[in-house]
Every structure is written in structure tokens, then in C-alpha cells.
Design a protein around this motif. Sequence first.
Motif, PDB file in Angstrom:
ATOM      1  N   ALA A 173     -27.027 -18.415 -26.040  1.00 15.49           N
ATOM      2  CA  ALA A 173     -26.817 -18.459 -24.747  1.00 15.49           C
ATOM      3  C   ALA A 173     -26.552 -20.267 -24.335  1.00 15.49           C
ATOM      4  O   ALA A 173     -26.055 -20.423 -23.633  1.00 15.49           O
ATOM      5  N   PHE A 174     -27.832 -19.518 -24.327  1.00 13.49           N
ATOM      6  CA  PHE A 174     -28.889 -21.039 -23.182  1.00 13.49           C
ATOM      7  C   PHE A 174     -29.757 -21.901 -24.508  1.00 13.49           C
ATOM      8  O   PHE A 174     -30.038 -22.800 -23.923  1.00 13.49           O
ATOM      9  N   ASP A 215     -28.616 -24.889 -26.153  1.00 13.12           N
ATOM     10  CA  ASP A 215     -28.719 -25.726 -25.976  1.00 13.12           C
ATOM     11  C   ASP A 215     -28.196 -26.958 -24.022  1.00 13.12           C
ATOM     12  O   ASP A 215     -28.110 -27.849 -23.965  1.00 13.12           O
ATOM     13  N   ILE A 216     -29.201 -25.488 -23.422  1.00 14.50           N
ATOM     14  CA  ILE A 216     -29.261 -26.057 -22.594  1.00 14.50           C
ATOM     15  C   ILE A 216     -30.487 -26.752 -22.370  1.00 14.50           C
ATOM     16  O   ILE A 216     -31.404 -26.210 -22.099  1.00 14.50           O
TER      17      ILE A 216
END
Lengths: 428, 481
Positions: B472-473, B475-476
Motif C-alpha cells: 500500500a505505502f 510508493d510513498i
Amino acid sequence: MTLISLKALKHRGNLNKGLRWWPEGNYGDHPALGDARWTPDLIMAGWEMAGTGKPPVAVINHQTGASEGGFDRLTFKEGTQKKKGIIDLSLRLNRREPRLDQMRIGLPWYGGGMSYGSVSDQVMAARALAAKSHKTLTCTGEGGYPPSMIPYADHVITQVATGLFGVSEETIQRAPILEFKYAQGAKPGLGGHLLGDKSTSEVAKMRESVPWVSLFSPFPFHSVYSVEDHRKHIDWLRTVNPDALISVKVSTPSDVDMVAVGSYYAGAHIVHLDGSYGGTGAAPEIAKKNIAMPIELAIPKVHKHLKKEGIRDEITLIASGGIRSAMDIAKSIALGADGVVLGTLDLIALGCTRCSNCERGRGCTFGLTTTDPELSLLVREEWGAERISNLYKALATQLENLLRSHGLSSISELRGRIDLLRYQGGSL
Amino acid sequence: MVDDAAMEGSAITKNPAGGDEDKSSPSHTFERYSLPVRDAPDLHSTPSRFKVSVDRVGLAKLLFKEVFHYRFNMGLVLSRPCIYGVFGGPLGGFAPREHECVGCLRCTIEHPEIVKVEPNPLRWGWGDDFHNPLALDTVDHESRSGSVPVRGQGYRGKFGGAGWDGMWTDMSEIVRPTRDGIHGRESISTLVDLGGSPPLVDPDDLPDTPTLSLPLPTFLDLPPAQSQQIDLPEIWHRAAAMTKGMAFLPVRTVLEKGCPTTHIAPFFSSGEEHLCASFHGTRLVEAESLETALALQRALPQSVVSLRMPYPEDPTELVRLFQKGIRLFHLVADFHGIGPQGRFVLDLIQESHCALVSEGIRDQCSLIGTGGILLAEHTAKAILCGLDAVALDTALSIAIHGRPPGGFGGRDTRYSFPHIPVDWAAQRITNLLSAWRDQLLEIMGAMGLREIRRMRGEMGRALFQSILEKEAFSDIEGFPE
């Protein structure tokens, strides 16, 4: 006035004062209030916004909780721009069927289903009145359509859940949106549960059941085994009300991305993901923590998959289950949702302390999650609507400020903008 | 094969020699498995959850003011801001009943200048990080009532975390295990088979490998050391019989008490194998060492023999032991679920299970796990990760008011128990297991499974925080590599 009315008047006045005083910090810390997900600051920020209609000033941290994960690990980068002009917060719900109304709501959120029985008539009506004043929506939940909601019918979603409590052709035809509830985030895979103490004669009449007997909504729909069956269900509703949009509310299993795609191909206009840390009137504790994934993890999974399938712009993705603040709304949208559904936050505005005693005996001591004739007098429809309306105004202001600072002119431009987010802290 | 429906109703061994078969429930009669739940109230009061302090002078002033404000309408003046009876005693707010307080805070919101409600440090200071106050409260509730804890509002804790908290179980939107709900006419089976089984079955040459079938995947592990002389073995025996399960007891204790072994698995320390003569026909025995286990297998060919051992540092150790003839492993971590190299059982179970899977022998042997199983969800998660069954330790002691004075340390920790009647204690453990079974049904029902045997090692139905967060994260900006 009767003694009961006088008592309600007395306590309403006292509660109003308390809800104003606490956030101002005049009475020190409140160590018994809140928890890791809903910190005292987040709860009191809700009370402050509901009182003032403005972003919180008195409460220091009104943006994140202390859960050490999910939304509480994400922050927005500091925006350096100052966008002028009107910021568009409206949300289009119909993206696939030109024949029907596009249905834009004024805010990127609407009210989640809370059934008559799980909350009082006054609370339902207050939410509906607030929804109307902000051109958004609220939802019946699975407990029928009380007459007090009829004046707001254009802003009320009729929920069709597994027990079909209170669902009739009339209530289906009345609604602008019909919501199939496959599962609820707080108790995924378990169905609904209304304890006997709350199933009063009025509630039972609305649900066509026996008073004072616990009611279980079975899980799952007993006529749906596949996407094809799901399509059949949608066709059934559209036969009764061809003008309504269809929303499909699902929980967040490991294949939630496939579920969303299946819902699209079955004909849904809206896929509503309900994460596992959301609210409920009563649920086994084991279900709240352990079954299915939190909404923060489900949104990007579904958003990316819908994009990969090439259908992202044809369906509206709505997220719920633990949205506590304006920043949670913005983070959900930045992660890939189009909008969110609020439930607990509405109740916080009305004085909820999240004490978790909704299901106990007569129900909520603040008159929210109760059908007790005396307790429910603690909430007046107009008072409740004003507080929720104030909350919505304050949330909208914060979103507008955020968008301006990042040079965005509409909430739809924020969708999927993970480049504006920063992950803070470690991981496992 | 013995019919599952019949097995559901009774703990019957598929023992070729007959042995200890439970005659009370003939295999041709369907008896739905249920546990005899009965209220077993706490024997001593626990500290209240909240402390309620009232400024008595302030309260007196308020009452005086309200008497005139409401023109002597005493019904209105004395109307309390509490529906739970905290101020319902004869002296009202002057002597609040703290035990009735549920922490709704309405009183202190209405009158913040007069009432203060705080968490009671005596209550919230219990236990340790793993045996935390909420977990102890949950076990107390379950053993008192036998019911599943149900509360309003959503989850209140941390997002995830280390150990079991970093794992969620899956659910299905449309698959269901039964046609009429998890407590409907069709039952969900929690029956487990333990012991060895051959890789292929020839119907003309059925193997005589003993296996043990139990209606619950939950054993009672060896009773803890204690400071007093509470008859824990008798409590263990009674509770195992009530639940049609099995309790591990030291072999010398079993001999001293002379109790039947239908629901008891004697545990042989190294060098005690000579004591096995009295246990022909016993369904399950356990050994402390490989040598003792092999000796017991030779001496008691009709019994399932379990080898009790720490979770291995190298999981292929299990494969080597399998090749030497061990078919049932009882893997033990400490009370907090910590095994070799300070690792938590969540990982150790998966490694053990996968080592056996990769050698193609997982279905020919069974795994029981002890340590780190304090709540119902831990059982479900442990089975999803690869155990066949669990054996409970601290949860049982907590259920019967046992508390280690110096904290939950190692397995030699001495527990302190109040004076407890055997019947009461056995009922508390039965209630606990019933509540856990109901919660297993909830979790299995959500997944659409109708047999717990199918849940074993179903890691595709496990959601791990570390993996999902990465998906989920990652790419953050700022997400750790």
C-alpha cells in the motif's frame, strides 16, 4: 412539561456546557477519555468543531491519532501555494450511466448507515437534516425507514442488507441511491446484531420482528453465491427503482480488489469499502481487531487494481471505517478513494465519548445509540443537525485550506496524489 | 474412517486396539458437540476499572442551588447524570459506587467542576506487555460467563504491531460455511486429528498408526508451579473431561492420583519411561526427549506419542525427528511466545510448518504449540500459520484467578492462587474454552470454512501487516526500504 421532559432539559443543558468546556481545557487532562485510535484530542476536536463550525483551535493535535500505523503514519507535505478562487469539494457519484442523474453531492463524504434501533429516531433525523443542508446524503442502515426521515428522502440512501429488515418496494422507490450491504467493516463476515434490549416495540414493528428479541442479520446474502448472483440482485433493485444509483458496501478481505471489479461488472455505480477499524453498535471484540484489513491498506489496493483494469474512471470508490478527521478524509482521497463515509465522527459531534457501551442495557447514556424513550430525549433533532452541520463546515474548511496550499482547485484533483504524502516513522 | 459427525460429539480415539474409547457416545449416534457452560462468578472482587472522585462541597453547593432553581422539584434536582448506578446509592454522589462505573464520562462532562473520572491504576497496572490488562479482562469475562465479549463502538487499539497484532484473518463476501449461520443446524467442525498418518491409504491394508481425534484443537498444558497446594491436576482433569479434551499431567501425578486417562496425557520426563506399564490403552502420552519418546512408542504401540520440545532454531530438525519416527511434535515457547533467538511464535510456527510441507511430510505428522496463546484469536492465527492444535498455559491460570506474584516469567514461575473449589475452577476453564470455540466459529464462518482441519496452514487466508503495508505505502516518500 412532564418530569421526564424536565430532566431531559436539565441534562441537555449540562451536556451542552460540558461539550463546550472540555475542549477549552479548563478542567485539565481527561485520562479516561479516548484510546489509541481516537485520542482525547481527536474526540474533543470533534466536539469543538461541532460547537463552532470552524477548524479546531483549542485542541492541539486534531489531525492524527496514536495508533502508530495507517493514517497516523501519513502526513501531507507542507503546501507552499495559495490557490485563489472557489475550491470545488463536490463529488460525482455516477460515472458510468449517462441516462441517470450524475448526482453530485456538495461534499466528498456522506453519512454511513446507522439503523433505527442501533440509534434513536432523533439521531437519524438530525443526520438527515444536516445532510440536506450540505447537499449530501445519509443512510438508513438496516432497520427500516422511520417516518421522520421521509421529509429528507432525496438525501437518504436505502440500505438493503442481508436481513432485509424494513426493506420494501416503497422504501426502495423512495431512494436516490440503494446500498447493498454485503458486510460491515467492524464485524466482517458476521452479519448484523441488534441486542434484545434495544429491539423495542417501535423498532420491532419497523423491522417486522418480535419485540425484545435479539436480531441477527445473517451473513452473507443467502441468494448470492457469485458475481452473476450479485448482478441478479442489482437487476432486482433496478426493476423496482430504475432511477436509483447502486452502491455496493463490502468489507476488506485479501481479494477486495477483485470484489470491487466484480461489483463494477455487476452494474454498481459506487463501491464502498468499509475497513475493519470502523464503528458498530455491537460486535464481538475478536472481529473488530482481527478480521479483514484496515481501510488505509485497502484503498490503494483497490484503486490500483481498478486502474489496471481500465475502469477506474467509471466507478466511484468510497472508503469508510475509521475516518476521524479532515486529514483522514484527505489521506483517503490521496490514497485513491473518491470520497468517504462518516459514521462515528457524526456521533462524536453529538457528544459520543466512544465509551463502547452502546449495546449495554438501555443503550447510550448520551441518547445516541439508544431507543430508550427517556434517554433519546437528550438529543433534539435541530440541535443535533446544527452540530453535525457545524462539523461538516469545519471539515470542509480544512480540506479547502489543504487544497489551496497544494495548488489544487477541486477535491477530485487530489485523488491518488500519493506524491503529496509522506510516510513517517518505522515499519514492522 | 470414523464419521466426522459422530466424532464431533465425542472424543473417540481411532485406536486399532480399542483402548480408551468413550463408550458414552456411540459412533453411530450423532451428538452435536457443545460445552456445558454455566456462570462461574469471580471469587474475589477485582479493582474497579475507574476511580470516581467527587468534590463533596461542590456537590452540596450544586444541590442547594438546584433546589431553589427547580423550585423544590426533588425528582428533578436528584436526577443523576448516570444510568449505571454510580450515584444510585443512599448517599448518591457523596459516596459513588466506583465498581458500577463503565467510563462513559457523562457525569464529568455535565459537571467537570465536581466529578473526575480516571482509569484506576490498580486495575490498569496488571500484567505485562503481553498479558496486558485488556487481555486479562477478556479472559476473566470469558471464564466467568462462557460468552463471547461483545461491545459497542469500533476497535480501540494500535493499528498493528509485533507478534499476533501484525496479522489479520481473511473473510469472504459471499462464501459461507453453512446455510443457516454458524450456530445453525449445520455445524462447523472444530475437530482435529493428531498423530501420524500414512502418505497413501490402501483400503485393503489399513494402517494401524494410532491417531487421536479431539473435538477442540485446544489442550490443557502441564499445570504451572504454585506456591500453595491447590489441586491443579484434579482441576485440569475435571475440565478436560467436561470439554471432552485432553490435559497434560506429569506421569507421577497421574499415578499418584490413579485417575483414568481418557482425558489425560501423561508426561514422561527423561528416564521415566519405565513408569509406562500402567498406561496400555492410553490415547496420548508425551515425552520430554527423543529417547523417551521412542521407548514409549515401543512400549505403547496403541498410543499416540508426542515429543515435547522447544521450537527448534533450525526447523529442519523436525524433518530429522520425523525420519526417526516422531509423528506428533509439541513445540514450546515461553509464556510470552518467545522462542529461540528471541523470536515470536508467529514466525516459528510458519517455519516449522513450511519445513514439513517442503519435505512433503506435513500431512503425516501433527504440531501442537504452547506459549504465546492468551486469547481466542491467537488460537485461530496459530492454526492458520500451521499448528494443528494449541496447548494453553497462562490463559488457564488467569481464568482461575492465578497470578504469578513477580510477573509472568519463565515456566518455573510459581503462581499464587486464592482458595478455589475444584468444581468452580473446572467450570471456569470450560467456560473459557467454550467462549474460545465460539470465537473460532466466528472467524471460520467469516472465512467460509466449515472445518478447522482445513484452516491449518492456510496462510493464503492470513493478512500480514508488513506485506500489506509494503503493497500500500511503498510508493510513498519516507516508507522504509
